[in-house]
Structure formats: C-alpha cells, structure tokens
Scaffold this motif. Structure first.
Motif, short mmCIF file in Angstrom:
data_model
loop_
_atom_site.label_atom_id
_atom_site.label_comp_id
_atom_site.label_asym_id
_atom_site.label_seq_id
_atom_site.Cartn_x
_atom_site.Cartn_y
_atom_site.Cartn_z
N ALA A 136 0.76 -1.26 0.09
CA ALA A 136 0.03 0.14 -0.04
C ALA A 136 0.93 1.08 0.02
CB ALA A 136 -0.82 -0.32 1.41
N VAL A 137 0.76 2.28 -1.01
CA VAL A 137 1.52 3.33 -1.15
C VAL A 137 0.94 4.14 -0.02
CG1 VAL A 137 2.07 5.33 -2.42
CG2 VAL A 137 1.78 2.82 -3.49
N THR A 138 -0.07 4.24 0.51
CA THR A 138 -0.73 5.14 1.50
C THR A 138 -1.77 4.11 2.67
OG1 THR A 138 -2.89 5.57 0.08
CG2 THR A 138 -0.94 7.11 -0.01
N GLY A 139 -1.72 4.72 3.67
CA GLY A 139 -2.47 4.21 4.59
C GLY A 139 -4.00 4.81 4.54
N VAL A 140 -4.46 5.68 3.78
CA VAL A 140 -5.66 6.26 3.56
C VAL A 140 -5.88 6.33 2.13
CG1 VAL A 140 -7.01 8.44 4.10
CG2 VAL A 140 -5.34 7.68 6.07
N PRO A 141 -6.84 5.81 1.64
CA PRO A 141 -7.16 6.17 0.27
C PRO A 141 -7.06 7.72 -0.02
CG PRO A 141 -8.95 4.88 1.14
CD PRO A 141 -8.08 5.41 2.52
N VAL A 142 -6.55 7.89 -1.19
CA VAL A 142 -6.23 9.37 -1.87
C VAL A 142 -7.02 9.11 -3.22
CG1 VAL A 142 -4.43 11.20 -2.33
CG2 VAL A 142 -4.26 9.61 -0.35
N SER A 143 -7.93 10.27 -3.47
CA SER A 143 -8.58 10.13 -4.62
C SER A 143 -8.68 11.40 -5.38
CB SER A 143 -9.91 9.48 -4.54
OG SER A 143 -10.72 9.65 -5.44
N PHE A 144 -8.51 11.59 -6.45
CA PHE A 144 -8.96 12.63 -7.64
C PHE A 144 -8.45 12.20 -8.79
CE2 PHE A 144 -9.01 16.63 -9.77
CZ PHE A 144 -10.11 17.21 -9.14
N GLY A 145 -9.24 11.84 -9.67
CA GLY A 145 -9.32 11.40 -11.05
C GLY A 145 -8.57 9.96 -10.88
N ALA A 146 -8.08 9.39 -9.99
CA ALA A 146 -7.95 8.01 -9.88
C ALA A 146 -7.69 7.80 -8.40
CB ALA A 146 -6.44 7.68 -10.57
N TYR A 147 -7.47 6.74 -7.68
CA TYR A 147 -7.20 6.65 -6.46
C TYR A 147 -6.09 5.43 -6.07
CZ TYR A 147 -10.28 2.27 -6.09
OH TYR A 147 -10.73 1.27 -6.24
N LEU A 148 -5.45 5.84 -5.05
CA LEU A 148 -4.57 4.86 -4.29
C LEU A 148 -5.17 4.57 -3.04
CD1 LEU A 148 -1.20 6.99 -4.84
CD2 LEU A 148 -1.44 4.53 -5.46
#
Length: 330
Positions: free
Chosen positions: A213-225
């Motif tokens: 996991a690149v991030t512990g919290v989902p990060v989203s704008f246009g795509a999401y991690l």
C-alpha cells in the motif's frame, strides 16, 4: 416464499442476504463471469468524482455499509476493510468552491493545507479535503460474505430468460432448465444487461495491484490509491463510456495515463505493479418492481458499495410486503 436472484455481485448478494433475513428461501443464479463487484479495493466515498457530487442518500448509504460490515464480522464473516477516512486532494480554488457547494452540513469533513494532510501529497495540489467517515473495502469478500451468510442455494449458469416466476438457466455443461419461484429479481450488472440486448451506459475501469500500500488512507482525485487485503491498488474508471459491455482490456495508453495519475497524487514511492483487475460498470439506476412482474436492482455504477446494500434492504422489504407475495401460514 422462494425468490430467485439473478446475479451474485454486490447488488445480488445484498438482495439475497436481506431476503433471507426476512424469511425467504433464496436461489442465486451466478454466471461467474465479468463480475465488476469483485474489485480488490473499492472506496466507500460519499464525495464523488472530480465534481465533488454527493448523492442524496450518500451519508445514509455509507453509514449502512459500515454497519453491515460490523454485523457480518460479528457473525464470523471476514471482509478486509478500513474505515480510515478518504483524502481528496484539490487542484485549485475553483474546484474547491465546487466541492464546498456540494458538501452537506451533516457530512463530517475538514479542509487541510496539503502539507497538513494525513498522507504526503505530490507537489501542485492547492487544498486537501479529508472525509474521516470514508474508507475502503474488498468488494469480492463482501459479496462472498453476504452470499454465504444468506444461506442461499447457488446455481452456476447464465440466466437466458425469465418471467415474474420462472428463470431459464443454461448451466456450465450446456444444459438448460427452469427454476420456479414466487418472485424473480434481476441484478445482472453491465454484462448481464448486455446479454439482454439492453441499451445502456457502460464504463470500463482498471485497478493495478501493488506489492504494498502506497498510502494508509485512500487518496482520490481522478484516480485513487488505496490499501487492499494484500498490498495496495491504483485505480480509476476512465475509459470512454460505451453503449454495451465489452471484454476487459487495458490499452497501453490507458496504462500510462493511470501510472501518471498515481504519480500526480502522491508518487508511487517505489511500489511495484503485481497485476491488474479490469471491470465494467453499468449506469442508470433501476430499483424495484418492473412492468413484467419481476424485480430489479441494477445500474449502481461506481456507487455499488456506497448505496447497494441500503437499496437492497429496501427492495427486499418491499418485495416481501408486496400484495403478490405469499403470506406465511397462520
């Protein structure tokens, strides 16, 4: 009362679960092909897309989905998930203004400077919207848990035709037979709608699975991690809308676009791509009784995990209370 549910995605599995809880016997017809609900990590995110739209029932649906996960967990069904919040980086003041106009007062949120966000963002973002009630879940695990907890009989095959009380199924051996029921609910999704020959709007999307996991919290704008049960994902629904379902594909140009979106969010920080998952979603919500006497829950688009369980519970209650439904003896 016995009900046949066509489709075992999040809509069909949720309908089966709530019908069973209401006392119905349930048979689920599962073609086990092109299942968009089996996404490795789906966002439970009330603020949608790059416009920041909020569905009228988004808060209710989000609360209901998290409560359902707790209920399943208490009954021994494991669904990997994290109610960790969702972080929405915002590129400029104009976009922030649009998001602010859409945010309902009842939705908990906070505006942060990018430097103060819970995840390190790539340079260039003007603002960050933190939604602490959001998060992620394993779509396939949730559908499996709902179906298992329902106790439904599962018939592997493709529903070729149906009426209000009969479903004709072609099974894996090529044999065709009829299932009889007191009611039939179609939850077929993108591929099921196309098999019917229906016109619609279908959107293809892809998740790249990552070794961590690149991030512990989902990060989203246009795509999401986002995190996943194993590793993490980078995903988006971004292909041009189509009038029918098409076989899953990831064009090379789309792969480059998606990797670029991930780099623009946070940078991929050395994570390795381990695979991909691609699926197609159907837009245009249809829920409730249909003119032919059958029932339907389809067209949830990307809101399947946000609204699907809530709408399924309501459909199940409506079906069980309908004048056509057999009344229990005594």
């Amino acid at each position: 009362m016995h009900v046949v549910v066509i489709g075992a995605g999040i809509a069909g599995a949720s309908v089966a679960y709530f019908l069973a809880r209401a006392g119905a016997g349930v048979t689920v017809v599962d073609a086990a092909q092109h299942a968009a609900s089996r996404v490795p990590s789906a966002l439970v995110n009330p603020v949608r897309g790059q416009s920041g739209g909020v569905d009228a029932r988004a808060l209710e649906g989000m609360t209901f989905t998290w409560a359902l996960l707790r209920e399943l967990g208490a009954a021994g069904w494991t669904v990997p998930h994290g109610q960790t919040g969702v972080l929405r980086p915002i590129p400029d003041d104009r976009t922030r203004g649009r998001f602010e106009r859409n945010l309902p007062a009842a939705l908990r949120h906070e505006w942060l400077l990018p430097a103060d966000a819970p995840e390190a963002l790539a340079p260039g973002w003007a603002h960050a919207l933190h939604l602490p009630q959001g998060g992620w879940l394993d779509g396939g695990a949730l559908a499996d848990a709902l179906l298992g907890a329902s106790g439904a009989r599962v018939v592997r095959g493709r529903a070729q035709d149906w009426t209000a009380r009969t479903v004709t199924v072609n099974d894996a051996t090529g044999s065709t037979g009829d299932l009889h029921a007191d009611a039939v609910v179609f939850c077929g999704g993108s591929v099921g709608s196309t098999w019917l020959g229906e016109a619609g709007t279908h959107r293809m999307g892809t998740l790249l699975t990552l070794d961590r996991a690149v991030t512990g919290v989902p990060v989203s704008f246009g795509a999401y991690l986002a995190p996943a049960a194993a590793g993490g994902v980078l995903g988006a629904t971004f292909e041009t809308p189509a009038p029918t379902w098409a076989p899953e594909a990831l064009p090379l140009g789309s792969l480059g676009w998606l990797l670029g979106k991930g780099a623009a969010l946070t940078g991929l920080r050395g994570a390795r791509v381990t695979g991909r998952w691609t699926g197609s979603r159907l837009s245009g919500l249809r829920a409730g009784p249909q003119p032919d006497g059958s029932w339907r829950l389809t067209g949830l688009s990307s809101k399947g995990f946000l609204l699907g369980p809530l709408l399924a519970r309501e459909l199940a209650a409506q079906l069980m209370a309908s004048p056509e439904s057999p009344r229990p003896a005594g």
